[in-house]
Design a protein around this motif. Structure first.
Motif, PDB file in Angstrom:
ATOM      1  N   LEU A 173       0.784  -1.039   0.028  1.00  0.00           N
ATOM      2  CA  LEU A 173      -0.236  -0.278   0.183  1.00  0.00           C
ATOM      3  C   LEU A 173       0.975   1.786  -0.021  1.00  0.00           C
ATOM      4  O   LEU A 173       1.985   1.739   0.434  1.00  0.00           O
ATOM      5  CB  LEU A 173      -0.873  -0.177   1.286  1.00  0.00           C
ATOM      6  CG  LEU A 173      -1.908   0.847   1.098  1.00  0.00           C
ATOM      7  CD1 LEU A 173      -3.056   1.354   0.395  1.00  0.00           C
ATOM      8  CD2 LEU A 173      -2.408   0.899   3.166  1.00  0.00           C
ATOM      9  N   ALA A 226      -6.786  -5.167 -12.368  1.00  0.00           N
ATOM     10  CA  ALA A 226      -7.686  -4.322 -11.615  1.00  0.00           C
ATOM     11  C   ALA A 226      -8.910  -5.327 -11.101  1.00  0.00           C
ATOM     12  O   ALA A 226      -9.505  -5.823 -12.993  1.00  0.00           O
ATOM     13  CB  ALA A 226      -7.438  -3.126 -11.985  1.00  0.00           C
ATOM     14  N   PRO A 274      -3.411   6.147  -8.304  1.00  0.00           N
ATOM     15  CA  PRO A 274      -4.991   5.631  -7.762  1.00  0.00           C
ATOM     16  C   PRO A 274      -4.880   4.338  -8.634  1.00  0.00           C
ATOM     17  O   PRO A 274      -5.316   3.175  -8.814  1.00  0.00           O
ATOM     18  CB  PRO A 274      -6.429   6.468  -7.389  1.00  0.00           C
ATOM     19  CG  PRO A 274      -5.153   7.719  -7.453  1.00  0.00           C
ATOM     20  CD  PRO A 274      -4.273   7.740  -7.463  1.00  0.00           C
ATOM     21  N   ASP A 300      -3.447   2.629 -10.770  1.00  0.00           N
ATOM     22  CA  ASP A 300      -2.890   1.444 -11.124  1.00  0.00           C
ATOM     23  C   ASP A 300      -2.925   0.643  -9.827  1.00  0.00           C
ATOM     24  O   ASP A 300      -2.096  -0.129  -9.856  1.00  0.00           O
ATOM     25  CB  ASP A 300      -0.929   2.624 -10.501  1.00  0.00           C
ATOM     26  CG  ASP A 300      -0.053   3.522 -11.586  1.00  0.00           C
ATOM     27  OD1 ASP A 300       0.301   4.428 -11.060  1.00  0.00           O
ATOM     28  OD2 ASP A 300      -0.533   3.238 -12.870  1.00  0.00           O
ATOM     29  N   THR A 301      -3.256   1.181  -9.455  1.00  0.00           N
ATOM     30  CA  THR A 301      -4.220  -0.060  -8.421  1.00  0.00           C
ATOM     31  C   THR A 301      -4.340  -1.602  -9.145  1.00  0.00           C
ATOM     32  O   THR A 301      -5.418  -1.508  -9.750  1.00  0.00           O
ATOM     33  CB  THR A 301      -5.348   0.241  -7.599  1.00  0.00           C
ATOM     34  OG1 THR A 301      -4.785   1.118  -6.322  1.00  0.00           O
ATOM     35  CG2 THR A 301      -5.183  -0.892  -6.513  1.00  0.00           C
ATOM     36  N   GLN A 352      -0.094  -7.278  -4.735  1.00  0.00           N
ATOM     37  CA  GLN A 352      -1.074  -6.473  -4.738  1.00  0.00           C
ATOM     38  C   GLN A 352      -0.692  -4.849  -5.024  1.00  0.00           C
ATOM     39  O   GLN A 352       0.092  -4.775  -3.804  1.00  0.00           O
ATOM     40  CB  GLN A 352      -2.158  -6.772  -3.476  1.00  0.00           C
ATOM     41  CG  GLN A 352      -3.229  -6.144  -3.439  1.00  0.00           C
ATOM     42  CD  GLN A 352      -4.566  -5.409  -4.440  1.00  0.00           C
ATOM     43  OE1 GLN A 352      -4.697  -6.925  -4.879  1.00  0.00           O
ATOM     44  NE2 GLN A 352      -4.314  -4.565  -5.568  1.00  0.00           N
ATOM     45  N   THR A 383      -1.892  -1.634  -4.230  1.00  0.00           N
ATOM     46  CA  THR A 383      -3.069  -0.533  -3.664  1.00  0.00           C
ATOM     47  C   THR A 383      -2.208   1.076  -3.777  1.00  0.00           C
ATOM     48  O   THR A 383      -1.396   1.209  -3.005  1.00  0.00           O
ATOM     49  CB  THR A 383      -4.061  -1.045  -1.958  1.00  0.00           C
ATOM     50  OG1 THR A 383      -4.103  -2.230  -2.865  1.00  0.00           O
ATOM     51  CG2 THR A 383      -4.538   0.120  -2.627  1.00  0.00           C
ATOM     52  N   VAL A 384      -2.372   2.057  -4.223  1.00  0.00           N
ATOM     53  CA  VAL A 384      -2.687   3.476  -4.375  1.00  0.00           C
ATOM     54  C   VAL A 384      -3.723   4.238  -3.954  1.00  0.00           C
ATOM     55  O   VAL A 384      -4.598   4.247  -4.548  1.00  0.00           O
ATOM     56  CB  VAL A 384      -1.849   4.324  -5.943  1.00  0.00           C
ATOM     57  CG1 VAL A 384      -1.087   5.426  -5.631  1.00  0.00           C
ATOM     58  CG2 VAL A 384      -1.022   3.048  -6.458  1.00  0.00           C
ATOM     59  N   SER A 385      -3.369   4.633  -2.789  1.00  0.00           N
ATOM     60  CA  SER A 385      -4.229   5.783  -2.060  1.00  0.00           C
ATOM     61  C   SER A 385      -3.916   7.011  -2.398  1.00  0.00           C
ATOM     62  O   SER A 385      -3.485   7.777  -2.682  1.00  0.00           O
ATOM     63  CB  SER A 385      -4.460   5.527  -0.438  1.00  0.00           C
ATOM     64  OG  SER A 385      -3.140   5.990   0.223  1.00  0.00           O
TER      65      SER A 385
END
Length: 125
Positions: free
Chosen positions: A11, A40, A87, A89-90, A120, A122-124
């Motif tokens: 993350l 995704a 995001p 890129d998630t 995984q 995850t980009v917030s």
């Protein structure tokens, strides 16, 4: 038999960086391509970047200028340095290779027989 194992996901906040690793045991030549794909939720698996030898690379337009693929042929390992993450890129990132092609980087996932389990990212926002 070729086995592929990815690592390095996690993350991260938008604008941050991550580095993925892909170890491909049993890969006898640097002329075989190693590639990164991502998938995704609800979307098809898409090509991200690929490399053969350690200097011939190809990138999807969506990551060009932000991601860098590299390869250490002494370790049969490819890396994906992901910078300026967004995001969008998630996804689950997969590494793939194949023994049917040399000196090219196929971008269609059906061209690859050997896949890792995925990691995984995850980009917030």
């Amino acid at each position: 038999q070729v086995q592929v194992v990815e690592s390095g996901g996690g993350l991260v906040q938008a604008g941050g960086s991550l580095r993925l690793s892909c170890a491909a045991s049993g890969l006898a030549s640097s002329f075989y391509p190693m590639a990164w794909f991502r998938q995704a939720p609800g979307k098809e698996r898409e090509f991200v970047a690929g490399i053969w030898r350690n200097d011939v690379t190809y990138y999807a337009d969506s990551v060009k200028g932000r991601f860098i693929i590299s390869r250490d042929n002494t370790k049969n390992t490819a890396y994906l340095q992901m910078n300026s993450l967004k995001p969008d890129d998630t996804a689950v990132y997969y590494c793939a290779t194949d023994l049917r092609f040399t000196r090219i980087i196929p971008t269609n996932p059906i061209s690859y027989d050997y896949w890792g389990q995925g990691t995984q990212v995850t980009v917030s926002s």
